[in-house]
Design a protein around this motif. Structure first.
Motif, PDB file in Angstrom:
ATOM      1  N   HIS A 100      54.347  40.977  38.263  1.00  0.00           N
ATOM      2  CA  HIS A 100      53.033  41.374  37.688  1.00  0.00           C
ATOM      3  C   HIS A 100      52.152  40.777  38.967  1.00  0.00           C
ATOM      4  N   PRO A 101      52.473  40.573  39.605  1.00  0.00           N
ATOM      5  CA  PRO A 101      51.483  40.120  41.072  1.00  0.00           C
ATOM      6  C   PRO A 101      51.794  40.382  42.257  1.00  0.00           C
ATOM      7  N   ILE A 102      53.245  41.125  42.347  1.00  0.00           N
ATOM      8  CA  ILE A 102      52.872  42.502  43.147  1.00  0.00           C
ATOM      9  C   ILE A 102      52.182  43.353  43.545  1.00  0.00           C
ATOM     10  N   PHE A 103      52.141  43.608  41.781  1.00  0.00           N
ATOM     11  CA  PHE A 103      51.213  45.114  41.388  1.00  0.00           C
ATOM     12  C   PHE A 103      49.791  44.634  41.284  1.00  0.00           C
ATOM     13  N   TYR A 104      49.229  43.517  40.713  1.00  0.00           N
ATOM     14  CA  TYR A 104      48.268  42.971  40.424  1.00  0.00           C
ATOM     15  C   TYR A 104      47.461  42.353  42.545  1.00  0.00           C
ATOM     16  N   TYR A 105      48.108  42.337  43.024  1.00  0.00           N
ATOM     17  CA  TYR A 105      47.374  41.847  43.670  1.00  0.00           C
ATOM     18  C   TYR A 105      47.861  42.853  45.784  1.00  0.00           C
ATOM     19  N   GLY A 106      48.580  43.881  45.199  1.00  0.00           N
ATOM     20  CA  GLY A 106      49.367  44.300  46.149  1.00  0.00           C
ATOM     21  C   GLY A 106      48.559  45.670  46.055  1.00  0.00           C
ATOM     22  N   SER A 107      47.697  45.876  45.518  1.00  0.00           N
ATOM     23  CA  SER A 107      47.527  47.255  44.463  1.00  0.00           C
ATOM     24  C   SER A 107      47.606  48.484  46.121  1.00  0.00           C
ATOM     25  N   ARG A 108      46.669  48.216  47.263  1.00  0.00           N
ATOM     26  CA  ARG A 108      46.558  48.824  48.422  1.00  0.00           C
ATOM     27  C   ARG A 108      47.699  49.379  48.364  1.00  0.00           C
ATOM     28  N   TRP A 109      49.010  49.217  48.975  1.00  0.00           N
ATOM     29  CA  TRP A 109      50.334  49.940  49.344  1.00  0.00           C
ATOM     30  C   TRP A 109      50.451  50.359  47.476  1.00  0.00           C
ATOM     31  N   ILE A 110      50.492  49.700  46.160  1.00  0.00           N
ATOM     32  CA  ILE A 110      51.131  51.075  45.033  1.00  0.00           C
ATOM     33  C   ILE A 110      50.196  51.620  44.897  1.00  0.00           C
ATOM     34  N   TYR A 111      48.836  51.318  44.267  1.00  0.00           N
ATOM     35  CA  TYR A 111      48.073  53.056  44.400  1.00  0.00           C
ATOM     36  C   TYR A 111      47.386  53.664  45.776  1.00  0.00           C
ATOM     37  N   GLY A 112      47.526  52.917  47.136  1.00  0.00           N
ATOM     38  CA  GLY A 112      46.846  53.323  47.973  1.00  0.00           C
ATOM     39  C   GLY A 112      45.937  53.157  47.937  1.00  0.00           C
ATOM     40  N   GLU A 113      44.572  52.205  47.264  1.00  0.00           N
ATOM     41  CA  GLU A 113      43.688  51.813  47.207  1.00  0.00           C
ATOM     42  C   GLU A 113      43.638  50.542  46.670  1.00  0.00           C
ATOM     43  N   GLU A 114      42.370  49.418  47.331  1.00  0.00           N
ATOM     44  CA  GLU A 114      41.928  48.592  47.049  1.00  0.00           C
ATOM     45  C   GLU A 114      41.408  49.180  45.383  1.00  0.00           C
ATOM     46  N   VAL A 115      41.745  47.774  44.413  1.00  0.00           N
ATOM     47  CA  VAL A 115      41.233  48.176  43.058  1.00  0.00           C
ATOM     48  C   VAL A 115      41.060  47.194  42.489  1.00  0.00           C
ATOM     49  N   GLU A 116      39.683  46.804  42.376  1.00  0.00           N
ATOM     50  CA  GLU A 116      38.238  46.060  41.581  1.00  0.00           C
ATOM     51  C   GLU A 116      39.094  45.541  40.546  1.00  0.00           C
ATOM     52  N   HIS A 117      39.526  44.844  39.729  1.00  0.00           N
ATOM     53  CA  HIS A 117      39.615  44.930  38.902  1.00  0.00           C
ATOM     54  C   HIS A 117      39.018  44.368  37.906  1.00  0.00           C
ATOM     55  N   SER A 118      39.014  45.551  36.800  1.00  0.00           N
ATOM     56  CA  SER A 118      38.279  45.354  35.972  1.00  0.00           C
ATOM     57  C   SER A 118      38.589  43.565  34.875  1.00  0.00           C
ATOM     58  N   LYS A 119      37.396  43.412  34.240  1.00  0.00           N
ATOM     59  CA  LYS A 119      38.418  41.943  33.940  1.00  0.00           C
ATOM     60  C   LYS A 119      39.112  42.474  32.018  1.00  0.00           C
ATOM     61  N   MET A 120      39.648  43.034  31.808  1.00  0.00           N
ATOM     62  CA  MET A 120      41.002  43.538  30.743  1.00  0.00           C
ATOM     63  C   MET A 120      41.937  43.414  32.154  1.00  0.00           C
ATOM     64  N   GLN A 121      41.790  44.086  32.732  1.00  0.00           N
ATOM     65  CA  GLN A 121      42.885  43.597  33.954  1.00  0.00           C
ATOM     66  C   GLN A 121      43.311  42.256  34.238  1.00  0.00           C
ATOM     67  N   THR A 122      42.419  41.736  34.336  1.00  0.00           N
ATOM     68  CA  THR A 122      42.266  40.176  34.439  1.00  0.00           C
ATOM     69  C   THR A 122      43.151  39.654  33.636  1.00  0.00           C
ATOM     70  N   VAL A 123      42.491  39.830  32.298  1.00  0.00           N
ATOM     71  CA  VAL A 123      42.482  38.918  31.714  1.00  0.00           C
ATOM     72  C   VAL A 123      44.052  39.482  30.920  1.00  0.00           C
ATOM     73  N   THR A 124      44.487  40.614  31.251  1.00  0.00           N
ATOM     74  CA  THR A 124      45.833  40.734  30.879  1.00  0.00           C
ATOM     75  C   THR A 124      47.575  40.184  31.590  1.00  0.00           C
ATOM     76  N   PHE A 125      46.202  39.917  32.983  1.00  0.00           N
ATOM     77  CA  PHE A 125      47.403  39.888  33.788  1.00  0.00           C
ATOM     78  C   PHE A 125      47.797  38.305  33.468  1.00  0.00           C
ATOM     79  N   TYR A 126      46.610  37.006  33.364  1.00  0.00           N
ATOM     80  CA  TYR A 126      47.265  35.675  33.424  1.00  0.00           C
ATOM     81  C   TYR A 126      47.940  35.627  31.517  1.00  0.00           C
TER      82      TYR A 126
END
Length: 300
Positions: A100-126
């Motif tokens: 999960h940290p790889i996908f959450y913090y490594g969005s540039r390499w995984i999705y091809g661009e930097e992701v500005e996480h929504s509150k839902m994404q951040t809460v789900t991660f934690y």
């Protein structure tokens, strides 16, 4: 006491049949140690011994408990290389904690661009991270296992559920650009708060049931007792029920098909485990409460 130990199958085996000499009041564990002494690779945890279709349990003190006498034949099965249950659990839960940290913090390499996480994404991660950190801590400090080991080959099978479904599959689906800030991934604060509140209740309830189960088994024993108290008055496995509720809260929060698929698989697996434990409780304890369900209160 002289016993013959033979393989369960008719296949030729260079180690068996084996003749073992034991004292008259020998235990099952004495027999396993004697086999291990003769054949070093078959340590006690790797052995499964049967007599008259009964599995010889280490918890029974003497071979005579099974009516075994001198000149009898014991059947042997090699369970394969073993690994501690605690180790298996630690490996299972470690996967999502890394993925999960790889996908959450490594969005540039995984999705091809930097992701500005929504509150839902951040809460789900934690929530996901806290869940698996809790599971790791419970494995180390809370759980007392009824079996010491399991076949080492099962590590891969057991880890797929967590590493793939709640790891790679869930992380990729939840932290992508399609759920980023300013997209459909946005949720109202009250909606997020409600999901988090349910999740916290379910996780704390799950912890309480695990502590209850731990307290039923004194250290170093395999004693089984009827569990009572919070959750257990309704179902045999409230720990599974509360875990289902926790993951249901995450599925509702994310509205992700990946979270729903993981939840369905989790319910299916925990239903199998719960029914098996429920039947074992009822067969083992004649005074087991008849009004309890296996997994879901008043339903299953």
């Amino acid at each position: 006491m002289k016993l013959t130990v033979a393989p369960r199958t008719e296949k030729k085996n260079k180690h068996f049949p084996l003749t073992v000499d034991l004292v008259e009041d020998a235990t099952v564990n004495d027999l396993k140690k004697a086999i291990h002494k003769r054949i070093k690779k078959f340590y006690p945890e790797r052995q499964r011994l049967t007599y008259n279709d009964q599995v010889l349990d280490d918890r029974k003190k003497r071979l005579s408990d099974y009516g075994i006498k001198s000149e009898d034949k014991i059947l042997f099965k090699d369970l394969g290389p073993q690994v501690a249950w605690r180790t298996v659990f630690l490996i299972e839960y470690l996967g999502p904690l890394v993925i999960h940290p790889i996908f959450y913090y490594g969005s540039r390499w995984i999705y091809g661009e930097e992701v500005e996480h929504s509150k839902m994404q951040t809460v789900t991660f934690y929530l996901v991270m806290l869940h698996f950190i809790k599971r790791e801590l419970e494995t180390i400090f809370v759980h007392r296992f009824s079996n010491d080991t399991m076949p080492i080959r099962n590590i891969i099978k057991n880890s797929v559920h967590y590493h793939i479904l709640s790891g790679l599959f869930l992380a990729y689906a939840v932290y992508g650009t399609w759920s980023a800030a300013g997209t459909s991934g946005e949720r109202d604060n009250w909606y997020i708060g409600a999901c988090v509140a349910v999740w916290i209740w379910a996780e704390l309830s799950n912890l309480m049931t695990h502590i209850n189960l731990r307290n039923l088994r004194p250290p170093g024993t395999r004693i089984r007792k009827i569990p009572y108290g919070y959750g257990f008055n309704l179902v045999s496995c409230p720990n599974y029920f509360f875990e289902i509720v926790a993951w249901a809260a995450i599925a509702v929060l994310t509205q992700s098909i990946a979270a729903i698929i993981f939840l369905v698989f989790a319910i299916g697996q925990m239903h199998i485990w719960a029914v098996k434990k429920h039947k074992k409780y009822r067969s083992e304890f004649k005074d087991y409460p008849k009004n309890r369900k296996a997994l879901i209160p008043f339903v299953v």
